[in-house]
Scaffold this motif. Structure first.
Motif, PDB file in Angstrom:
ATOM      1  N   TYR A 291       0.400  -0.906  -0.147  1.00  0.00           N
ATOM      2  CA  TYR A 291       0.239   0.022  -0.002  1.00  0.00           C
ATOM      3  C   TYR A 291       0.802   1.186   0.512  1.00  0.00           C
ATOM      4  O   TYR A 291       0.382   2.434  -0.022  1.00  0.00           O
ATOM      5  CB  TYR A 291      -1.131   0.152   1.541  1.00  0.00           C
ATOM      6  CG  TYR A 291      -1.874  -0.992   1.465  1.00  0.00           C
ATOM      7  CD1 TYR A 291      -2.376  -2.080  -0.230  1.00  0.00           C
ATOM      8  CD2 TYR A 291      -2.336  -2.178   2.210  1.00  0.00           C
ATOM      9  CE1 TYR A 291      -3.645  -3.173   0.102  1.00  0.00           C
ATOM     10  CE2 TYR A 291      -3.182  -3.397   2.247  1.00  0.00           C
ATOM     11  CZ  TYR A 291      -3.511  -3.651   1.711  1.00  0.00           C
ATOM     12  OH  TYR A 291      -4.039  -4.079   1.332  1.00  0.00           O
ATOM     13  N   ARG A 292       1.698   0.862   0.577  1.00  0.00           N
ATOM     14  CA  ARG A 292       2.450   1.967   0.874  1.00  0.00           C
ATOM     15  C   ARG A 292       3.248   2.589  -0.893  1.00  0.00           C
ATOM     16  O   ARG A 292       2.835   3.833  -0.842  1.00  0.00           O
ATOM     17  CB  ARG A 292       3.984   2.099   1.100  1.00  0.00           C
ATOM     18  CG  ARG A 292       4.690   2.974   1.801  1.00  0.00           C
ATOM     19  CD  ARG A 292       6.286   2.788   2.679  1.00  0.00           C
ATOM     20  NE  ARG A 292       6.971   4.183   2.968  1.00  0.00           N
ATOM     21  CZ  ARG A 292       8.475   4.260   3.151  1.00  0.00           C
ATOM     22  NH1 ARG A 292       8.644   3.007   4.530  1.00  0.00           N
ATOM     23  NH2 ARG A 292       8.711   4.524   3.624  1.00  0.00           N
ATOM     24  N   ARG A 319      -7.017   3.256   0.045  1.00  0.00           N
ATOM     25  CA  ARG A 319      -7.274   4.231   1.954  1.00  0.00           C
ATOM     26  C   ARG A 319      -8.627   3.049   1.839  1.00  0.00           C
ATOM     27  O   ARG A 319      -8.635   2.443   3.614  1.00  0.00           O
ATOM     28  CB  ARG A 319      -8.227   5.752   1.706  1.00  0.00           C
ATOM     29  CG  ARG A 319      -7.363   6.596   1.821  1.00  0.00           C
ATOM     30  CD  ARG A 319      -5.988   7.138   2.469  1.00  0.00           C
ATOM     31  NE  ARG A 319      -6.013   8.323   2.542  1.00  0.00           N
ATOM     32  CZ  ARG A 319      -4.487   8.258   2.300  1.00  0.00           C
ATOM     33  NH1 ARG A 319      -3.471   7.396   1.695  1.00  0.00           N
ATOM     34  NH2 ARG A 319      -3.407   9.513   1.700  1.00  0.00           N
ATOM     35  N   GLU A 322      -6.865  -0.140   3.191  1.00  0.00           N
ATOM     36  CA  GLU A 322      -6.397   0.120   4.293  1.00  0.00           C
ATOM     37  C   GLU A 322      -7.303  -0.307   5.428  1.00  0.00           C
ATOM     38  O   GLU A 322      -6.882   0.470   6.747  1.00  0.00           O
ATOM     39  CB  GLU A 322      -5.168   1.460   4.276  1.00  0.00           C
ATOM     40  CG  GLU A 322      -4.076   0.771   3.488  1.00  0.00           C
ATOM     41  CD  GLU A 322      -3.573   2.518   3.433  1.00  0.00           C
ATOM     42  OE1 GLU A 322      -2.247   2.356   3.501  1.00  0.00           O
ATOM     43  OE2 GLU A 322      -3.449   3.537   3.852  1.00  0.00           O
ATOM     44  N   SER A 387      -8.257  -5.476  11.081  1.00  0.00           N
ATOM     45  CA  SER A 387      -7.725  -4.236   9.831  1.00  0.00           C
ATOM     46  C   SER A 387      -8.022  -5.452   8.362  1.00  0.00           C
ATOM     47  O   SER A 387      -8.357  -6.238   9.231  1.00  0.00           O
ATOM     48  CB  SER A 387      -6.320  -3.810  10.077  1.00  0.00           C
ATOM     49  OG  SER A 387      -5.486  -5.335   9.819  1.00  0.00           O
TER      50      SER A 387
END
Length: 585
Positions: A291-292, A319, A322, A387
């Motif tokens: 994701y980064r 987003r 995440e 999460s």
């Protein structure tokens, strides 16, 4: 575990589709180009220039876009901008006659008649039937004669009446390309393919047509044919970025993420600021759960082109992946402001917020043969998703056999380390146990070894291990399993080997075969056969079982289940009826 694995697979497929040109998240370079040409032809020159500049950000080296931008700037009478666009086009394609014609028009309007005339004459020599170029040559010659007669230098731009560019002649190839783009944008892929094929017959070495055909047939999952078109384009122009990116998309559609990553990295090295390359790099990173990197690439694309809705949609997808739904919706709304009415963006906004809680309730009633009575086994479990990658859960179980009742409690954690690999661990205890294990510990893992591809996949390897401590024995069970899907994921097949061994050396082995069928998006069936040991009060009992059942998604948050099994043991038979539900909130 199975539900979390399927959710991960579904998320992977959803992102790969999102990257597909057949389901575009935002306007592509081709669509921006087509819209820009249409706006220019309607004499909406400001709008045309904006659209074509956005297309140019996606395709910086596209001579067609530069030529159309030049004519749009001519329409706005921005002669320096028009000169720059036509000059860049000629540096890329020196024989591009439309670019020479446009530059001749710029020089004529600027009063540079000596520079304008040879440019216009070169177009006439190359295209003797070009009436527009012939008319411009005649106009320039008359202007030169008038200037010579008055013995004056050519008048500055203000002294020479601005002459609007003559209407362009219809280009059948360009018309067919524009038709193909419109049809593709409307989702009419077979019709778009026919338009592109007609264009290809007129211009068999036109790389834009070859790439467009590759994208269309690839969207229809004709992957070998798509690769052939991209290869033909690269044979003509080995460095053609559009064809290279087409092969990146092809690898994504085929589920070959390692190849997609390698090809995208090559493209990124040669075109680090290309918006389309950056968006594709981000999409692949999103599929890889990096994701980064995905956010960094989407942010870079947005910095290069602040009106690129696809980059904003991608940021929203990161987003959402995440678990930050509010931030995702903010990005989607910003993208919708750039592309009002976009169905893809509106669909994302219509998705309800994720449900983090799951309640599972089930009960089984067993009818034993030979008048041995009934058994009951009921459970209730509650899970919470910390999460997108981590879920914790607890479960209570109440079982009754021969007048004795045991209550067991269990805790479990599931962790997805990547879209392809996940694992879990659990622990359970039964206070004052009569027949259930006094305590149990277990763990397992799942590894997706093959991603979905065409009609096959995904395929995963799984293993479960558990130790149960009974009052009179301890039993270790190890169960490796392979699971795969065919018929575009509608039919799942699995085979499990079961090995059990107690602490005094007694061993038993067996197997379980199972099939799961998606009848409709909301209705599923399953069935199977098992010849495997059953642990009963610490004893390994050889058992043969035929089982089946169904599940029905009544609504998004509610699923109902029912099952039926018949079990043969050495001392009695058992028929098991089961009911259950899952509620998500």
């Amino acid at each position: 575990m199975q539900r979390s694995r399927r959710a991960a697979i579904a998320a992977c497929m959803f992102l790969a589709i999102a990257a597909s040109p057949g389901v575009s998240l935002a306007q592509t370079a081709d669509e921006l180009y087509a819209s820009g040409v249409k706006a220019r032809q309607a004499q909406h020159f400001d709008e045309a220039a904006d659209l074509l500049k956005r297309a140019l950000a996606l395709k910086p080296g596209n001579a067609d876009v530069l030529v159309q931008l030049g004519f749009a700037e001519l329409g706005r009478n921005d002669l320096p901008a028009a000169r720059e666009a036509f000059s860049r086009a000629l540096s890329l394609a020196p024989a591009y006659q439309d670019a020479s014609f446009g530059l001749a028009e710029v020089e004529f309007r600027s009063g540079n008649l000596d520079a304008a005339l040879p440019l216009a004459e070169s177009v006439v020599r190359a295209e003797p039937g070009n009436a527009d170029a012939a008319a411009l040559v005649e106009t320039i010659r008359k202007a030169k004669q008038a200037a010579a007669g008055s013995k004056m230098k050519p008048a500055p731009a203000a002294a020479v009446p601005a002459k609007k560019a003559p209407p362009r002649r219809a280009d059948p190839v360009a018309g067919l390309m524009q038709q193909g783009r419109r049809l593709r944008a409307a989702g009419k892929l077979p019709e778009a393919e026919q338009a592109y094929r007609r264009a290809l017959r007129l211009a068999p070495k036109n790389t834009d047509i070859l790439v467009a055909l590759g994208l269309v047939v690839g969207s229809g999952q004709r992957f070998d044919e798509a690769g052939h078109f991209f290869d033909r384009a690269l044979a003509i122009d080995p460095g053609l970025l559009d064809a290279r990116l087409g092969k990146v998309r092809l690898a994504i559609w085929q589920g070959d993420l390692p190849r997609a990553r390698a090809l995208a990295d090559e493209a990124l090295a040669s075109a680090p600021d290309n918006v389309e390359v950056l968006n594709l790099d981000a999409r692949i990173a999103l599929l890889e759960a990096d994701y980064r990197r995905a956010e960094q690439s989407f942010q870079r694309a947005f910095a290069v082109d602040p009106r690129n809705a696809e980059a904003l949609v991608g940021i929203g997808d990161v987003r959402r992946a995440e678990g930050d739904d509010a931030a995702a919706r903010l990005a989607y709304r910003q993208a919708l402001a750039i592309e009002p009415g976009s169905a893809d963006i509106e669909q994302r906004l219509a998705v309800p917020p994720p449900r983090k809680w799951r309640l599972d309730i089930g009960t089984e009633m067993s009818d034993l043969s030979d008048g041995l009575g009934d058994w009951t086994d009921s459970s209730a479990g509650l899970a919470y998703r910390l999460s997108p990658a981590t879920t914790i859960s607890g479960r209570s179980r109440v079982a009754t056999r021969y007048g004795h009742t045991d209550v067991q409690v269990e805790g479990r954690i599931d962790q997805a380390f990547s879209p392809a690999f996940s694992a879990y661990a659990l622990a359970a205890a039964t206070p004052d146990a009569d027949f259930l294990a006094r305590y149990s510990i277990g763990a397992g893992a799942s590894w997706q070894v093959m991603a979905p591809a065409r009609q096959f996949g995904p395929v995963s390897l799984n293993i479960d291990a558990r130790y149960d401590d009974f009052a009179n024995a301890g039993v270790t069970t190890i169960s490796p399993r392979v699971q795969g899907y065919i018929l575009d994921g509608r039919l799942g097949l699995s085979a499990r080997w079961v090995h059990a061994e107690d602490d005094i050396g007694t061993r038993a082995d067996g197997y379980v075969l199972r099939a799961d069928l998606v009848v409709t998006p909301r209705f599923n069936l399953f069935g199977g056969y098992a010849d495997a040991p059953e642990i009963s009060d610490g004893t390994l009992v050889p058992t043969r079982t035929v089982f089946g059942g169904l599940s029905w998604d009544v609504s998004d948050p509610l699923t109902l289940r029912a099952s039926l099994a018949h079990e043969q043991r050495p001392t009695f038979d058992r028929t098991i009826f089961g009911l259950g539900l899952t509620a998500r909130f």
